[in-house]
Write a protein that holds these residues in place. Structure first.
Motif, PDB file in Angstrom:
ATOM      1  N   ALA A 146       0.864  -1.177   0.000  1.00  0.00           N
ATOM      2  CA  ALA A 146       0.000   0.000   0.000  1.00  0.00           C
ATOM      3  C   ALA A 146       0.901   1.228   0.000  1.00  0.00           C
ATOM      4  N   ALA A 147       0.283   2.390  -0.148  1.00  0.00           N
ATOM      5  CA  ALA A 147       1.039   3.638  -0.077  1.00  0.00           C
ATOM      6  C   ALA A 147       1.656   3.786   1.308  1.00  0.00           C
ATOM      7  N   ARG A 148       2.950   4.075   1.327  1.00  0.00           N
ATOM      8  CA  ARG A 148       3.644   4.146   2.606  1.00  0.00           C
ATOM      9  C   ARG A 148       3.355   5.449   3.359  1.00  0.00           C
ATOM     10  N   VAL A 149       3.026   6.505   2.633  1.00  0.00           N
ATOM     11  CA  VAL A 149       2.725   7.802   3.253  1.00  0.00           C
ATOM     12  C   VAL A 149       1.362   8.257   2.749  1.00  0.00           C
ATOM     13  N   VAL A 150       0.481   8.617   3.677  1.00  0.00           N
ATOM     14  CA  VAL A 150      -0.868   9.074   3.341  1.00  0.00           C
ATOM     15  C   VAL A 150      -1.059  10.456   3.954  1.00  0.00           C
ATOM     16  N   GLU A 151      -1.401  11.432   3.120  1.00  0.00           N
ATOM     17  CA  GLU A 151      -1.648  12.789   3.604  1.00  0.00           C
ATOM     18  C   GLU A 151      -3.130  12.950   3.912  1.00  0.00           C
ATOM     19  N   LYS A 152      -3.417  13.492   5.079  1.00  0.00           N
ATOM     20  CA  LYS A 152      -4.794  13.718   5.507  1.00  0.00           C
ATOM     21  C   LYS A 152      -4.931  15.131   6.054  1.00  0.00           C
ATOM     22  N   ASP A 194      -5.752 -16.037   8.630  1.00  0.00           N
ATOM     23  CA  ASP A 194      -6.552 -16.251   9.838  1.00  0.00           C
ATOM     24  C   ASP A 194      -6.439 -15.107  10.841  1.00  0.00           C
ATOM     25  N   SER A 195      -5.543 -14.163  10.605  1.00  0.00           N
ATOM     26  CA  SER A 195      -5.499 -12.989  11.478  1.00  0.00           C
ATOM     27  C   SER A 195      -4.644 -11.903  10.849  1.00  0.00           C
ATOM     28  N   CYS A 196      -4.978 -10.665  11.159  1.00  0.00           N
ATOM     29  CA  CYS A 196      -4.179  -9.508  10.771  1.00  0.00           C
ATOM     30  C   CYS A 196      -4.094  -8.568  11.977  1.00  0.00           C
ATOM     31  N   LEU A 197      -2.921  -8.010  12.186  1.00  0.00           N
ATOM     32  CA  LEU A 197      -2.660  -7.127  13.323  1.00  0.00           C
ATOM     33  C   LEU A 197      -2.271  -5.751  12.813  1.00  0.00           C
ATOM     34  N   ILE A 198      -2.982  -4.731  13.302  1.00  0.00           N
ATOM     35  CA  ILE A 198      -2.605  -3.337  13.050  1.00  0.00           C
ATOM     36  C   ILE A 198      -2.030  -2.793  14.354  1.00  0.00           C
ATOM     37  N   ARG A 199      -0.733  -2.554  14.357  1.00  0.00           N
ATOM     38  CA  ARG A 199      -0.024  -2.144  15.567  1.00  0.00           C
ATOM     39  C   ARG A 199       0.259  -0.640  15.518  1.00  0.00           C
ATOM     40  N   VAL A 200       0.032   0.019  16.649  1.00  0.00           N
ATOM     41  CA  VAL A 200       0.275   1.454  16.753  1.00  0.00           C
ATOM     42  C   VAL A 200       1.358   1.682  17.803  1.00  0.00           C
ATOM     43  N   ARG A 253       1.268   9.962  12.307  1.00  0.00           N
ATOM     44  CA  ARG A 253       0.964   8.756  13.075  1.00  0.00           C
ATOM     45  C   ARG A 253       1.356   7.558  12.230  1.00  0.00           C
ATOM     46  N   THR A 254       2.053   6.589  12.830  1.00  0.00           N
ATOM     47  CA  THR A 254       2.558   5.424  12.094  1.00  0.00           C
ATOM     48  C   THR A 254       1.803   4.176  12.522  1.00  0.00           C
ATOM     49  N   PHE A 255       1.415   3.376  11.519  1.00  0.00           N
ATOM     50  CA  PHE A 255       0.700   2.118  11.740  1.00  0.00           C
ATOM     51  C   PHE A 255       1.466   1.002  11.030  1.00  0.00           C
ATOM     52  N   VAL A 256       1.540  -0.174  11.676  1.00  0.00           N
ATOM     53  CA  VAL A 256       2.240  -1.336  11.104  1.00  0.00           C
ATOM     54  C   VAL A 256       1.239  -2.476  10.972  1.00  0.00           C
ATOM     55  N   LEU A 257       1.118  -2.998   9.748  1.00  0.00           N
ATOM     56  CA  LEU A 257       0.173  -4.081   9.460  1.00  0.00           C
ATOM     57  C   LEU A 257       0.938  -5.367   9.159  1.00  0.00           C
ATOM     58  N   SER A 258       0.490  -6.481   9.750  1.00  0.00           N
ATOM     59  CA  SER A 258       1.046  -7.802   9.447  1.00  0.00           C
ATOM     60  C   SER A 258      -0.079  -8.826   9.530  1.00  0.00           C
ATOM     61  N   CYS A 259       0.021  -9.896   8.726  1.00  0.00           N
ATOM     62  CA  CYS A 259      -1.016 -10.931   8.667  1.00  0.00           C
ATOM     63  C   CYS A 259      -0.365 -12.311   8.771  1.00  0.00           C
ATOM     64  N   ILE A 269       0.583   8.319   8.442  1.00  0.00           N
ATOM     65  CA  ILE A 269      -0.386   9.370   8.127  1.00  0.00           C
ATOM     66  C   ILE A 269       0.228  10.717   8.505  1.00  0.00           C
ATOM     67  N   GLU A 270       0.367  11.571   7.522  1.00  0.00           N
ATOM     68  CA  GLU A 270       0.883  12.922   7.756  1.00  0.00           C
ATOM     69  C   GLU A 270      -0.280  13.902   7.711  1.00  0.00           C
ATOM     70  N   VAL A 271      -0.386  14.734   8.734  1.00  0.00           N
ATOM     71  CA  VAL A 271      -1.502  15.674   8.874  1.00  0.00           C
ATOM     72  C   VAL A 271      -1.131  17.005   8.229  1.00  0.00           C
ATOM     73  N   SER A 272      -1.999  17.463   7.333  1.00  0.00           N
ATOM     74  CA  SER A 272      -1.814  18.780   6.705  1.00  0.00           C
ATOM     75  C   SER A 272      -2.625  19.814   7.477  1.00  0.00           C
ATOM     76  N   HIS A 273      -1.940  20.789   8.050  1.00  0.00           N
ATOM     77  CA  HIS A 273      -2.600  21.856   8.801  1.00  0.00           C
ATOM     78  C   HIS A 273      -2.924  22.978   7.825  1.00  0.00           C
ATOM     79  N   VAL A 274      -4.199  23.135   7.418  1.00  0.00           N
ATOM     80  CA  VAL A 274      -4.623  24.029   6.343  1.00  0.00           C
ATOM     81  C   VAL A 274      -4.931  25.417   6.885  1.00  0.00           C
ATOM     82  N   GLN A 275      -4.442  26.460   6.187  1.00  0.00           N
ATOM     83  CA  GLN A 275      -4.807  27.833   6.477  1.00  0.00           C
ATOM     84  C   GLN A 275      -6.042  28.176   5.660  1.00  0.00           C
ATOM     85  N   HIS A 276      -7.123  28.715   6.301  1.00  0.00           N
ATOM     86  CA  HIS A 276      -8.383  28.962   5.611  1.00  0.00           C
ATOM     87  C   HIS A 276      -8.329  30.301   4.888  1.00  0.00           C
TER      88      HIS A 276
END
Length: 953
Positions: free
Chosen positions: A641-647, A699-705, A768-774, A790-797
Motif C-alpha cells: 500500500a502507499a507508505r505515506v498518506v496525507e490527511k 486467519d489474522s491480521c494485526l494493526i499495531r500502533v 501517526r505510524t501504523f504497522v500491518l502484518s497478517c 499518516i501525515e496531517v496537513s494543517h490548512v490555512q483557511h
C-alpha cells in the motif's frame, strides 16, 4: 576352485602339520610389532590374493596414499594393491610369476605405508606367507576334484554332500583318511570325520546365494584339498513384490499411487485358492490429533464448517487478559493450541463476567481430548491376586458447581473408569416438579477414553434426550451402554449464593478447594447454548484431510468387494482371483487435501489373507512401507500500500482511511515462476494473472500502533457490518487492532481498506505510524510488515476567490430599488469558478438556499417600505398602481458567482462527491465571514444592471 592338472604331479591338500605350524606361528610373535601371516597355493594364478590372518587397514582408515614393499629377493613375486570398489588393501601374486613349493616354501617381507601428509610416518609391518604344496607324485587319487550341491534356505541338513576319496592302495574307502577340515573362514558349514558336509545354521538366500568351500583332507602322510560349491535355493514364500519401501508425496500433487507395480505371488501349487483379501492400513495417530487436520482456531474451523456463530470457546488462545494465559500448553507440530492438565493442580476458572455458566435444557459440549489415565498395581477382588488396572480417579473436563456452602454439581463432563460421564441437574424454577426423578446422568463405556490417543467428543443435549458423537460418528446405544441414572432437581439453599465454572477440575464449594483434577490434554473445548449441532457440522469439524482412496471402484469384477472405515485410513479389497485384487490395489492412492500438510512419515502396511479350498489360510508376509510427506513450499504473503498518506485535519475528525489502497497477495516460489512464464509467453500489451487467492486463507491480521493510542482523543474505527457478515472477530486495545477468522485474501483486504483512524484534536498531531502484518495457519506463515504513516496537513483557511457576501450586497441594493408591486424576479446565474478544488453537492445546496433566503428577506423589506409610503396617499390616488407585467431583472452571469468550494480537498469540482470523510459544513460559513470584510471596490466591479425600459408607473 579346481586344481590345475599337471602330468607329472598329483594335487595334494595342505597338511595338518603345516596348518598347525601356521597357527602357532601367528600367535607367538610379539605384540609390540604387528606381523601378518598368510597362505597361498603354489598353483595360484597371477592376481590371486594372499589369505591373511588379519585384514590390512584400508586407506580410508588411515591417511595413506601408497605402499612400499621391502624384500631381500631380486624377483619378489608379491605386490600390495587397493580394491577400487571396496577400498580394501590386499597382497596379491604379481604377473608372470608362478610359485613352486619345491623351490621356495615361504616368503618374508615388509610393507610400509606412505602417508599423504608428510607430517605422518608409519612403521614397517612384517608379513610371512607360506606356499601350500598341492602336488605329490605318490599321493592318492581323488574321485573328483570339486563337488556341487544345492540346499533350500531356512532348513538344517545333517548330510549335504559326502566327500568321496579313494586310495590306490586301500581296499576300504575311508581307511586311509585321517581328518577333514574346512579352510574357508566364517562359513556356516562343518565336515565330520566321515566326510559329510552339513550346515550349522539355516541358510538365508537374501543374505548369500552360494558358498565355495575349500576343504583340506589328510591321509596321515600327505595333505590334499578340494573345493565344495554349495548353492542356496530360495524358498517360495507367498507375498507381495513391487511395493516400494518408501513413497514420497509432494503437497502440490494432491494424491499419489502407493502400489502401482504390486504383484502377489502365492507359490503355484501350494494352495487351491478360493478367495484373497488385502487390507491397506494408513497410520496417522502420531500426526496432530490423530491425522492431518486443518489447524485453524476453533472459531475459524466452525466458520469454515458452517457451524453456529454463537459457540463460546472455553479454552481460547492465551492473551494478556485471558483466563488461559497461565495454563501450560503443548503447541503440537502445527501451532495448534493444546492445553496440558497434570491431574494434580492444573485447572482454570472461567470468569462469570466473560461466560454465562447457565446452559438450560438444550446445549452442545464439544472438545478434543487425549486422556492420560494412570495404570496402577491393584488387587483383584475375585482371587486376591495383584494386577495392573486403571486408577479409577475421576477427572473433570468441565464442571459447574456451588460456589460456597455445598459441593453440589449443577452439570459436569468427566471421565471415570474408562467412561465418559455427563451429569445434568435441573435447576429450581417454574414448572419444575421438585419431587420427580428424571434422567440426569449418562455413563458411556468407551475404549477411546483410555487409549491415550486424540479423539473428538460431542455431547448434544436436548433434555431428556442426549446423543454422543465420537470422532464424528454417532454412538450406537444398546441396552447396557450408556448407563442412565435418574436425579431430582437441585433445591434452593440459603448457604449457596454463587457458582463456579471450572475446566480441568471441579470446585468443591463446601470444602473450599478444587478436586477431581483431569489428567491429559484438551483442545477446542466449547459450549453452544439453546442449539445442538447438526451431523454435517460435527463430521466437518472432525474431518481428516489425509486418507486412502481407491479410484475406479465402478470397474470392479463380479465377486469383488471394497470396504473402508469412516476415516478412510483402512481399505480392504477382496476378490476370487489374484489378478483382480492386485489390479485394483495398483490404483490405491494416498490423498492429502491440505494446502500445507504436516511433513513427516506415515506408516503404510499391507495385510493379506488367502483362503484355500480346504478352508485353511495361506500365510502371506505383511508388507510395511513409509509414505513420506515432503515439506511444503512456503508461500510468501505480501502486503502493499502507499507508505505515506496525507490527511487534512477535518478528515481525521470524522475518520481517515489508513490502508485505502491495500493489496494482499500470496505466492510460492513455484507459482511466482509460473506467473513469470505466463507473462513471457503472452503477447505485449496482454496480461494474464494466475489466481492463487482462493488457495490461501489468512486467519489474522494485526494493526499495531506505536506509541499506543491515547483513547481520550484518538481511536481506530472498523467496518462492523462487514465483519459481522464475514464472521470475523475484532479485538481492540490501545496497542492497536486484531482481526481474526479464516477467510480469503480479498475479504481481508476489503475489511482493512475500510479501517479508519479517528483523532478529535488533529491540530496537535503531525504524523501517526501504523504497522500491518497478517498470518496464516495460526502463525505458521507470516507476511511482511507494512508500515504506513499518516501525515496531517494543517490548512490555512485563506480565500482566493470573490466572496459570496459581495454578491449578496448587490442583491440588497437591487431590492432597495425595486417598487412594491413587483411580484416575480427571474435570476439567472452560473458558476464560473474553475479554481475550486473540491465541492460537495450538499454544500452547494446549502449555499444556494442561504442566498435564496436573503433574497426573500430583502424583497420583504422592500415591500414593507413601499407599503408604508403609499399608505399616505392611498385615498387620493387610488388609481395609481404598478404595472409589473413586463418587469425583468437580469443578472450578468459573468459577474455573479456562487462559490461551492471546499478548501480542504483538492481536485474535485462542485457537484462531485468523494467519501464521507472529506469536506465540512463549516467551510462555507468561514468563507462567508471572510467575504464580508471585502471593500466596496470589488463589489462595484460586479454590480447588477437594471433593464428599466419597460417599467411603467
Amino acid at each position: 576352485m579346481i586344481a590345475k592338472d599337471f602330468s607329472s604331479r598329483k594335487p595334494l591338500a595342505l597338511s595338518s602339520i603345516q596348518i598347525l605350524l601356521f597357527l602357532l606361528a601367528s600367535s607367538v610373535f610379539s605384540y609390540e610389532r604387528r606381523i601378518y601371516h598368510g597362505i597361498i597355493r603354489e598353483d595360484a594364478p597371477p592376481g590371486t590374493e594372499v589369505k591373511l590372518d588379519l585384514q590390512l587397514e584400508s586407506d580410508k582408515q588411515r591417511d595413506v596414499c601408497s605402499y612400499a614393499v621391502f624384500s631381500s629377493l631380486q624377483n619378489f613375486p608379491f605386490r600390495v594393491v587397493q580394491d577400487e570398489k571396496t577400498d580394501a588393501v590386499r597382497i596379491i601374486l604379481g604377473e608372470r610369476f608362478q610359485l613352486d613349493y619345491e623351490k621356495k616354501k615361504d616368503y618374508d617381507f615388509e610393507i610400509e605405508a606412505h602417508a599423504c601428509s608428510q607430517s605422518i610416518d608409519y612403521e614397517r609391518e612384517s608379513v610371512h606367507v607360506d606356499v601350500i604344496d598341492v602336488y605329490d607324485s605318490v599321493a592318492s587319487e581323488w574321485k573328483q576334484r570339486s563337488y556341487y550341491a544345492e540346499v533350500a534356505e531356512g532348513k538344517s541338513y545333517e548330510k549335504i554332500i559326502c566327500l568321496n576319496f579313494a586310495d590306490d592302495k586301500a581296499d576300504d574307502f575311508f581307511e586311509e583318511v585321517c581328518s577333514y577340515r574346512i579352510l574357508t573362514p566364517d562359513v556356516p558349514f562343518e565336515v565330520d570325520a566321515e566326510g559329510f558336509v552339513r550346515n550349522t545354521e539355516p541358510l538365508d538366500y537374501n543374505r548369500k546365494h552360494s558358498y565355495s568351500l575349500e576343504v583340506a583332507v589328510s591321509d596321515c602322510s600327505h595333505n590334499r584339498s578340494l573345493v565344495v560349491n554349495i548353492e542356496v535355493k530360495a524358498l517360495c514364500k507367498a507375498g507381495w513384490t513391487g511395493v516400494p519401501d518408501r513413497v514420497e508425496f509432494s503437497p502440490r500433487e494432491g494424491w499419489k499411487e502407493v502400489a502401482a507395480n504390486a504383484e502377489l505371488d502365492l507359490c503355484a501349487g501350494s494352495c487351491n485358492l478360493t478367495r484373497v483379501a488385502v487390507t491397506a492400513i494408513l497410520t496417522t495417530g502420531h500426526i496432530g490429533k490423530g491425522c492431518d487436520r486443518d489447524t485453524y482456531s476453533l472459531q475459524s474451523q466452525r466458520k469454515l464448517c458452517g457451524a453456529s456463530a454463537e459457540t463460546t470457546d472455553l479454552l481460547p488462545n492465551p492473551s494478556g487478559s485471558g483466563w488461559t494465559k497461565n495454563l501450560p500448553t503443548d503447541d503440537g507440530q502445527e501451532s495448534d493450541r493444546i492445553f496440558a492438565f497434570d491431574g494434580k493442580s492444573t485447572s482454570v476458572e472461567i470468569p462469570r463476567d466473560r461466560v454465562d455458566p447457565r446452559l438450560g435444557n438444550k446445549f452442545t459440549i464439544s472438545t478434543w481430548m487425549k486422556h492420560e489415565d494412570e495404570i496402577m498395581e491393584m488387587k483383584l477382588e475375585h482371587d486376591g491376586r495383584t494386577g495392573k488396572g486403571h486408577s479409577g480417579n475421576k477427572g473433570h473436563i468441565l464442571c459447574h458447581s456451588d460456589g460456597e456452602g455445598m459441593n453440589r454439581q449443577h452439570y459436569s463432563l468427566h471421565v471415570h473408569n474408562c467412561r465418559l460421564v455427563l451429569l445434568v441437574r435441573r435447576s429450581p424454577g417454574t414448572g419444575v416438579d421438585m419431587e420427580s426423578l428424571e434422567p440426569g446422568e449418562w455413563r458411556w463405556r468407551l475404549p477411546e477414553v483410555c487409549d491415550k490417543k486424540w479423539h473428538h467428543y460431542v455431547v448434544a443435549v436436548d433434555l431428556p434426550a442426549v446423543e454422543l458423537y465420537v470422532d464424528g460418528r454417532k454412538f450406537v446405544e444398546n441396552e447396557h451402554n450408556p448407563e442412565i441414572l435418574t436425579h431430582g432437581p437441585l433445591h434452593a439453599s440459603k448457604h449457596v449464593h454463587s457458582s463456579k465454572l471450572v475446566v480441568g477440575a471441579c470446585w468443591m464449594g463446601g470444602k473450599g478447594h478444587m478436586g477431581h483434577y483431569f489428567h491429559g490434554y484438551l483442545a477446542g473445548l466449547s459450549i453452544l447454548r439453546n442449539e445442538t449441532e447438526t451431523d454435517d457440522v460435527i463430521r466437518c469439524l472432525n474431518n481428516c484431510q489425509e486418507k486412502l482412496n481407491v479410484p475406479g471402484i465402478d470397474d470392479m469384477e463380479n465377486g469383488m468387494t471394497v470396504s473402508m472405515n469412516t476415516e478412510m485410513t483402512s481399505v480392504t479389497i477382496s476378490g476370487v482371483t489374484v489378478d483382480s485384487v492386485q489390479r485394483l490395489l495398483r490404483r490405491l492412492t494416498y490423498v492429502n487435501s491440505r494446502t500445507f500438510p504436516t511433513p513427516g512419515h506415515r506408516p503404510f502396511a499391507l495385510e493379506t489373507r488367502a483362503t484355500c479350498s480346504d478352508g485353511k489360510s495361506l500365510l502371506v508376509e505383511d508388507i510395511k512401507a513409509l509414505i513420506m510427506v515432503l515439506e511444503p513450499e512456503k508461500p510468501t504473503i505480501t502486503l502493499d500500500a502507499a507508505r505515506v498518506v496525507e490527511k487534512e485535519e477535518h478528515s481525521l475528525v470524522r475518520g481517515g482511511k489508513i490502508f485505502h489502497n491495500l493489496t494482499i497477495s500470496a505466492f510460492t516460489r513455484t507459482e511466482a515462476g509460473e506467473q513469470a512464464y505466463v507473462d513471457d509467453k503472452d503477447p505485449p500489451g496482454s496480461s494474464k494473472v494466475i489466481d492463487s487467492g482462493d488457495r490461501y486463507l489468512l486467519d489474522s491480521c494485526l494493526i499495531r500502533v506505536n506509541p499506543p493510542l491515547n483513547l481520550d482523543v484518538e481511536h481506530i474505527r472498523y467496518p462492523e457490518n462487514l465483519l459481522h457478515q464475514l464472521r470475523m472477530e475484532v479485538d481492540v486495545s490501545e496497542e492497536g487492532l486484531v482481526i481474526s477468522g479464516a477467510d480469503k485474501l480479498v475479504n481481508y483486504a476489503e475489511v482493512i481498506q475500510d479501517v479508519r483512524y479517528v483523532n478529535t484534536r488533529p491540530e496537535d498531531l503531525n504524523s501517526r505510524t501504523f504497522v500491518l502484518s497478517c498470518t496464516e495457519l495460526n502463525g505458521r506463515f507470516i507476511s511482511n510488515e507494512l508500515e504506513v504513516t499518516i501525515e496531517v496537513s494543517h490548512v490555512q483557511h485563506a480565500r482566493t476567490n470573490a466572496p459570496d457576501s459581495v454578491n449578496l450586497n448587490k442583491i440588497h441594493e437591487i431590492q432597495e430599488a425595486i417598487p412594491h408591486p413587483m411580484r416575480s424576479v427571474i435570476v439567472n446565474r452560473k458558476n464560473t469558478d474553475t479554481q475550486t478544488v473540491t465541492g460537495i453537492v450538499i454544500m452547494c445546496v446549502v449555499c444556494a438556499g442561504f442566498v435564496v433566503l436573503l433574497v426573500i428577506l430583502g424583497v420583504a423589506r422592500i415591500r414593507s417600505t413601499q407599503r408604508h409610503i403609499h399608505d399616505v396617499s392611498v385615498e387620493e390616488k387610488q388609481e395609481m398602481e404598478w404595472d409589473n407585467s413586463a418587469l425583468t431583472i437580469t443578472v450578468n452571469p459573468m459577474d455573479q458567482e456562487v462559490l461551492c468550494d471546499d478548501v480542504y480537498d483538492h481536485g474535485t469540482r462542485c457537484g462531485d462527491s468523494e467519501s464521507e470523510d472529506e469536506g465540512s459544513v463549516h467551510d462555507n460559513e468561514a468563507e462567508t465571514s471572510d467575504g464580508e470584510a471585502e471593500g466596496p471596490e470589488k463589489a462595484k466591479s460586479k454590480e447588477l444592471e437594471w433593464d428599466d425600459s419597460t417599467l411603467s408607473f
